[in-house]
Design a protein around this motif. Structure first.
Motif, PDB file in Angstrom:
ATOM      1  N   GLU A 232      66.371  63.766 110.414  1.00  0.00           N
ATOM      2  CA  GLU A 232      66.575  64.062 108.991  1.00  0.00           C
ATOM      3  C   GLU A 232      67.829  63.370 108.470  1.00  0.00           C
ATOM      4  OE1 GLU A 232      64.647  68.540 108.637  1.00  0.00           O
ATOM      5  OE2 GLU A 232      66.701  68.308 109.337  1.00  0.00           O
ATOM      6  N   ALA A 233      68.873  63.349 109.292  1.00  0.00           N
ATOM      7  CA  ALA A 233      70.123  62.706 108.890  1.00  0.00           C
ATOM      8  C   ALA A 233      69.915  61.202 108.690  1.00  0.00           C
ATOM      9  CB  ALA A 233      71.210  62.960 109.928  1.00  0.00           C
ATOM     10  N   ILE A 234      69.237  60.578 109.620  1.00  0.00           N
ATOM     11  CA  ILE A 234      68.982  59.134 109.517  1.00  0.00           C
ATOM     12  C   ILE A 234      68.169  58.835 108.255  1.00  0.00           C
ATOM     13  CG2 ILE A 234      67.754  57.185 110.566  1.00  0.00           C
ATOM     14  CD1 ILE A 234      68.530  58.414 113.315  1.00  0.00           C
ATOM     15  N   GLN A 235      67.154  59.645 107.999  1.00  0.00           N
ATOM     16  CA  GLN A 235      66.327  59.451 106.799  1.00  0.00           C
ATOM     17  C   GLN A 235      67.129  59.709 105.529  1.00  0.00           C
ATOM     18  OE1 GLN A 235      63.087  62.114 107.561  1.00  0.00           O
ATOM     19  NE2 GLN A 235      62.074  60.710 108.982  1.00  0.00           N
ATOM     20  N   SER A 236      67.955  60.745 105.550  1.00  0.00           N
ATOM     21  CA  SER A 236      68.716  61.125 104.349  1.00  0.00           C
ATOM     22  C   SER A 236      69.739  60.087 103.940  1.00  0.00           C
ATOM     23  CB  SER A 236      69.412  62.469 104.566  1.00  0.00           C
ATOM     24  OG  SER A 236      68.466  63.485 104.687  1.00  0.00           O
ATOM     25  N   VAL A 237      70.330  59.406 104.911  1.00  0.00           N
ATOM     26  CA  VAL A 237      71.314  58.376 104.569  1.00  0.00           C
ATOM     27  C   VAL A 237      70.642  57.003 104.416  1.00  0.00           C
ATOM     28  CG1 VAL A 237      73.268  59.620 105.558  1.00  0.00           C
ATOM     29  CG2 VAL A 237      72.024  57.984 106.984  1.00  0.00           C
ATOM     30  N   GLU A 238      69.312  57.014 104.465  1.00  0.00           N
ATOM     31  CA  GLU A 238      68.488  55.823 104.223  1.00  0.00           C
ATOM     32  C   GLU A 238      68.894  54.631 105.085  1.00  0.00           C
ATOM     33  OE1 GLU A 238      68.673  55.303  99.992  1.00  0.00           O
ATOM     34  OE2 GLU A 238      67.500  57.112  99.626  1.00  0.00           O
ATOM     35  N   MET A 239      68.940  54.888 106.405  1.00  0.00           N
ATOM     36  CA  MET A 239      69.343  53.820 107.324  1.00  0.00           C
ATOM     37  C   MET A 239      68.332  53.623 108.453  1.00  0.00           C
ATOM     38  SD  MET A 239      73.423  54.552 107.661  1.00  0.00           S
ATOM     39  CE  MET A 239      73.925  52.865 107.971  1.00  0.00           C
ATOM     40  N   GLU A 240      67.109  54.061 108.268  1.00  0.00           N
ATOM     41  CA  GLU A 240      66.113  54.008 109.338  1.00  0.00           C
ATOM     42  C   GLU A 240      65.932  52.599 109.911  1.00  0.00           C
ATOM     43  OE1 GLU A 240      62.710  57.081 108.632  1.00  0.00           O
ATOM     44  OE2 GLU A 240      63.416  56.314 106.702  1.00  0.00           O
ATOM     45  N   GLU A 241      65.682  51.634 109.061  1.00  0.00           N
ATOM     46  CA  GLU A 241      65.461  50.268 109.534  1.00  0.00           C
ATOM     47  C   GLU A 241      66.735  49.663 110.117  1.00  0.00           C
ATOM     48  OE1 GLU A 241      63.325  47.617 106.949  1.00  0.00           O
ATOM     49  OE2 GLU A 241      62.191  49.305 106.115  1.00  0.00           O
ATOM     50  N   TYR A 242      67.852  49.923 109.465  1.00  0.00           N
ATOM     51  CA  TYR A 242      69.142  49.364 109.879  1.00  0.00           C
ATOM     52  C   TYR A 242      69.535  49.840 111.278  1.00  0.00           C
ATOM     53  CZ  TYR A 242      74.122  48.123 109.439  1.00  0.00           C
ATOM     54  OH  TYR A 242      75.377  47.599 109.618  1.00  0.00           O
ATOM     55  N   LEU A 243      69.140  51.067 111.629  1.00  0.00           N
ATOM     56  CA  LEU A 243      69.559  51.652 112.899  1.00  0.00           C
ATOM     57  C   LEU A 243      68.519  51.525 114.013  1.00  0.00           C
ATOM     58  CD1 LEU A 243      71.192  54.912 111.496  1.00  0.00           C
ATOM     59  CD2 LEU A 243      72.373  52.882 112.365  1.00  0.00           C
ATOM     60  N   GLN A 244      67.405  50.864 113.764  1.00  0.00           N
ATOM     61  CA  GLN A 244      66.343  50.760 114.769  1.00  0.00           C
ATOM     62  C   GLN A 244      66.816  50.133 116.074  1.00  0.00           C
ATOM     63  OE1 GLN A 244      63.094  48.783 112.785  1.00  0.00           O
ATOM     64  NE2 GLN A 244      62.069  50.739 112.377  1.00  0.00           N
ATOM     65  N   ALA A 245      67.722  49.187 116.014  1.00  0.00           N
ATOM     66  CA  ALA A 245      68.179  48.484 117.215  1.00  0.00           C
ATOM     67  C   ALA A 245      69.245  49.257 117.987  1.00  0.00           C
ATOM     68  CB  ALA A 245      68.715  47.104 116.834  1.00  0.00           C
ATOM     69  N   VAL A 246      69.735  50.341 117.413  1.00  0.00           N
ATOM     70  CA  VAL A 246      70.806  51.119 118.048  1.00  0.00           C
ATOM     71  C   VAL A 246      70.185  52.133 119.010  1.00  0.00           C
ATOM     72  CG1 VAL A 246      72.752  52.668 117.634  1.00  0.00           C
ATOM     73  CG2 VAL A 246      72.245  50.848 115.995  1.00  0.00           C
ATOM     74  N   PRO A 247      70.675  52.200 120.249  1.00  0.00           N
ATOM     75  CA  PRO A 247      70.138  53.173 121.213  1.00  0.00           C
ATOM     76  C   PRO A 247      70.269  54.618 120.706  1.00  0.00           C
ATOM     77  CG  PRO A 247      71.546  51.571 122.319  1.00  0.00           C
ATOM     78  CD  PRO A 247      71.702  51.348 120.844  1.00  0.00           C
ATOM     79  N   GLN A 248      69.210  55.403 120.918  1.00  0.00           N
ATOM     80  CA  GLN A 248      69.167  56.791 120.460  1.00  0.00           C
ATOM     81  C   GLN A 248      70.343  57.619 120.963  1.00  0.00           C
ATOM     82  OE1 GLN A 248      66.973  57.099 117.656  1.00  0.00           O
ATOM     83  NE2 GLN A 248      66.796  59.123 118.516  1.00  0.00           N
ATOM     84  N   ASN A 249      70.743  57.396 122.217  1.00  0.00           N
ATOM     85  CA  ASN A 249      71.838  58.207 122.765  1.00  0.00           C
ATOM     86  C   ASN A 249      73.155  57.937 122.027  1.00  0.00           C
ATOM     87  OD1 ASN A 249      72.036  55.636 123.968  1.00  0.00           O
ATOM     88  ND2 ASN A 249      73.059  56.467 125.774  1.00  0.00           N
ATOM     89  N   GLU A 250      73.349  56.714 121.547  1.00  0.00           N
ATOM     90  CA  GLU A 250      74.558  56.409 120.782  1.00  0.00           C
ATOM     91  C   GLU A 250      74.505  57.025 119.391  1.00  0.00           C
ATOM     92  OE1 GLU A 250      75.788  52.307 120.900  1.00  0.00           O
ATOM     93  OE2 GLU A 250      75.140  52.110 122.985  1.00  0.00           O
ATOM     94  N   LEU A 251      73.330  56.989 118.770  1.00  0.00           N
ATOM     95  CA  LEU A 251      73.157  57.637 117.466  1.00  0.00           C
ATOM     96  C   LEU A 251      73.371  59.144 117.593  1.00  0.00           C
ATOM     97  CD1 LEU A 251      69.984  55.847 116.057  1.00  0.00           C
ATOM     98  CD2 LEU A 251      72.308  55.732 115.139  1.00  0.00           C
ATOM     99  N   LYS A 252      72.822  59.705 118.661  1.00  0.00           N
ATOM    100  CA  LYS A 252      72.940  61.146 118.876  1.00  0.00           C
ATOM    101  C   LYS A 252      74.402  61.554 119.048  1.00  0.00           C
ATOM    102  CE  LYS A 252      71.150  64.980 121.528  1.00  0.00           C
ATOM    103  NZ  LYS A 252      70.347  65.437 122.641  1.00  0.00           N
TER     104      LYS A 252
END
Length: 92
Positions: A23-43
């Motif tokens: 929800e946070a990723i969608q809310s800040v409208e960065m879904e495409e921009y963050l696709q290459a970033v590993p999930q564990n780092e985003l988390k």
């Protein structure tokens, strides 16, 4: 750099700490921009942001409590055990 942008966007947002990572990723409208970033780092960044938001909320709550002198007196504690002070607090 993308992680820093994500962190900054979260801090600028008005999202609640209960917001999920997706929800946070969608809310800040960065879904495409963050696709290459590993999930564990985003988390990790999201967890840091949530910790910040919870701490911020606790600070606001503590400030409010300091404005309620009755909550800091021994008498209020005794009354609270009898329920009257709790009922009064709930009415506020």
């Amino acid at each position: 750099r993308r992680l820093d942008a994500f962190s900054a966007a979260l801090l600028r947002s008005e999202l609640a700490a209960e917001t999920s990572l997706q929800e946070a990723i969608q809310s800040v409208e960065m879904e495409e921009y963050l696709q290459a970033v590993p999930q564990n780092e985003l988390k990790k960044r999201w967890e840091d942001w949530r910790r910040f938001r919870v701490t911020e909320a606790l600070d606001v709550f503590a400030a409010w409590l300091r404005q309620e002198p009755a909550l800091y007196t021994a008498e209020a504690q005794r009354a609270a055990s009898r329920g009257a002070a709790v009922e009064e607090l709930c009415k506020k």
